[in-house]
Motif scaffolding. Structure first.
Motif, PDB file in Angstrom:
ATOM      1  N   TYR A 167       0.835  -1.192   0.000  1.00 14.28           N
ATOM      2  CA  TYR A 167       0.000   0.000   0.000  1.00 14.28           C
ATOM      3  C   TYR A 167       0.875   1.249   0.000  1.00 14.28           C
ATOM      4  O   TYR A 167       1.610   1.483   0.950  1.00 14.28           O
ATOM      5  CB  TYR A 167      -0.921  -0.026   1.219  1.00 14.28           C
ATOM      6  CG  TYR A 167      -2.079   0.933   1.144  1.00 14.28           C
ATOM      7  CD1 TYR A 167      -2.830   1.085  -0.018  1.00 14.28           C
ATOM      8  CD2 TYR A 167      -2.442   1.690   2.251  1.00 14.28           C
ATOM      9  CE1 TYR A 167      -3.900   1.960  -0.083  1.00 14.28           C
ATOM     10  CE2 TYR A 167      -3.522   2.561   2.205  1.00 14.28           C
ATOM     11  CZ  TYR A 167      -4.237   2.694   1.027  1.00 14.28           C
ATOM     12  OH  TYR A 167      -5.295   3.567   0.956  1.00 14.28           O
ATOM     13  N   ARG A 218      -1.509  -6.357  -9.319  1.00 13.96           N
ATOM     14  CA  ARG A 218      -2.565  -6.416  -8.307  1.00 13.96           C
ATOM     15  C   ARG A 218      -2.008  -6.555  -6.890  1.00 13.96           C
ATOM     16  O   ARG A 218      -2.754  -6.535  -5.932  1.00 13.96           O
ATOM     17  CB  ARG A 218      -3.503  -7.580  -8.598  1.00 13.96           C
ATOM     18  CG  ARG A 218      -4.270  -7.401  -9.871  1.00 13.96           C
ATOM     19  CD  ARG A 218      -5.221  -8.575 -10.055  1.00 13.96           C
ATOM     20  NE  ARG A 218      -5.955  -8.410 -11.286  1.00 13.96           N
ATOM     21  CZ  ARG A 218      -7.182  -7.936 -11.356  1.00 13.96           C
ATOM     22  NH1 ARG A 218      -7.800  -7.579 -10.268  1.00 13.96           N
ATOM     23  NH2 ARG A 218      -7.782  -7.832 -12.513  1.00 13.96           N
ATOM     24  N   GLU A 265      -1.661  -1.546  -3.838  1.00 15.06           N
ATOM     25  CA  GLU A 265      -2.709  -0.534  -3.910  1.00 15.06           C
ATOM     26  C   GLU A 265      -2.035   0.818  -3.750  1.00 15.06           C
ATOM     27  O   GLU A 265      -1.164   0.979  -2.903  1.00 15.06           O
ATOM     28  CB  GLU A 265      -3.731  -0.738  -2.793  1.00 15.06           C
ATOM     29  CG  GLU A 265      -4.565  -1.983  -2.962  1.00 15.06           C
ATOM     30  CD  GLU A 265      -5.614  -2.101  -1.870  1.00 15.06           C
ATOM     31  OE1 GLU A 265      -6.044  -1.062  -1.328  1.00 15.06           O
ATOM     32  OE2 GLU A 265      -5.983  -3.245  -1.573  1.00 15.06           O
ATOM     33  N   THR A 266      -2.449   1.770  -4.572  1.00 13.67           N
ATOM     34  CA  THR A 266      -1.819   3.084  -4.523  1.00 13.67           C
ATOM     35  C   THR A 266      -2.861   4.191  -4.527  1.00 13.67           C
ATOM     36  O   THR A 266      -3.994   3.996  -4.955  1.00 13.67           O
ATOM     37  CB  THR A 266      -0.884   3.313  -5.729  1.00 13.67           C
ATOM     38  OG1 THR A 266      -1.666   3.328  -6.917  1.00 13.67           O
ATOM     39  CG2 THR A 266       0.190   2.254  -5.813  1.00 13.67           C
ATOM     40  N   THR A 267      -2.424   5.346  -4.052  1.00 13.43           N
ATOM     41  CA  THR A 267      -3.191   6.579  -4.205  1.00 13.43           C
ATOM     42  C   THR A 267      -2.244   7.613  -4.800  1.00 13.43           C
ATOM     43  O   THR A 267      -1.977   8.645  -4.214  1.00 13.43           O
ATOM     44  CB  THR A 267      -3.759   7.071  -2.862  1.00 13.43           C
ATOM     45  OG1 THR A 267      -2.661   7.294  -1.963  1.00 13.43           O
ATOM     46  CG2 THR A 267      -4.729   6.072  -2.260  1.00 13.43           C
ATOM     47  N   ASP A 276      -5.122   9.147 -11.962  1.00 15.39           N
ATOM     48  CA  ASP A 276      -4.439   8.057 -11.279  1.00 15.39           C
ATOM     49  C   ASP A 276      -3.278   7.605 -12.175  1.00 15.39           C
ATOM     50  O   ASP A 276      -3.460   7.349 -13.363  1.00 15.39           O
ATOM     51  CB  ASP A 276      -5.416   6.902 -11.062  1.00 15.39           C
ATOM     52  CG  ASP A 276      -4.842   5.765 -10.245  1.00 15.39           C
ATOM     53  OD1 ASP A 276      -3.608   5.558 -10.253  1.00 15.39           O
ATOM     54  OD2 ASP A 276      -5.632   5.054  -9.609  1.00 15.39           O
TER      55      ASP A 276
END
Length: 180
Positions: free
Chosen positions: A71, A105, A108-110, A123
């Motif tokens: 993450y 997969r 998870e990134t922001t 994104d």
């Protein structure tokens, strides 16, 4: 948790004696850049929170040692990119795009682009490599020499090296030198 501590700089190898670190919260500081050796010893790192800083540059390879990263929190709110990190999705960010894509997969990134204007709020995972505009000069080496006027002569201050459009050295501004 090193969040909200007004940190403005992370020295190279700062986490070398913490290889079992799983979570690293650096959000809410004053970080502007991340060097290549800052996170390299964090092979077990699962979560890295960098949001609410002023990061505009992360040197290529800065995350390569983080083989367990799941993450990556770069931006807190994608609808308000201006309040945090300002990643410009140009050639210097292509390595980050590739890093995320290679993990697929498993991460998870922001991570959202703050520029160029047509990509603002996009994104990074939604982009193709062509969006980064590396072109034919992607592997060029450019030197930037910084000078300061001292009386009737110019004093050498620093040389910055750019490889693959990534800067090594302090901030360097280019421009014309006007002499009388």
């Amino acid at each position: 948790n090193l969040g909200q501590n007004e940190l403005s700089y992370l020295p190279e190898n700062v986490f070398q004696y913490t290889p079992n670190l799983y979570y690293l919260l650096l959000n809410g500081n004053n970080l502007e850049t991340i060097g290549v050796r800052v996170f390299r010893d964090l092979q077990r790192l699962i979560q890295l929170s960098l949001y609410e800083n002023a990061i505009f540059s992360m040197v290529e390879g800065a995350l390569y040692g983080t083989t367990s990263l799941f993450y990556l929190q770069w931006n807190f709110d994608p609808s308000d990119i201006s309040s945090g990190n300002s990643l410009i999705c140009d050639c210097s960010a292509l390595w980050l795009h590739r890093y995320i894509q290679e993990k697929g997969r498993r991460i998870e990134t922001t991570v959202y682009c703050a520029g160029p204007p047509d990509l603002n709020g996009t994104d990074i995972t939604a982009l193709s490599e062509e969006h980064f505009g590396c072109g034919q000069y992607h592997n060029d080496v450019i030197l930037c020499i910084e000078l300061e006027r001292s009386g009737s002569f110019w004093k050498f201050l620093e040389v910055s090296r750019f490889v693959n459009n990534i800067k090594f050295g302090k901030k360097c501004f280019t421009g014309y030198i006007h002499t009388d």
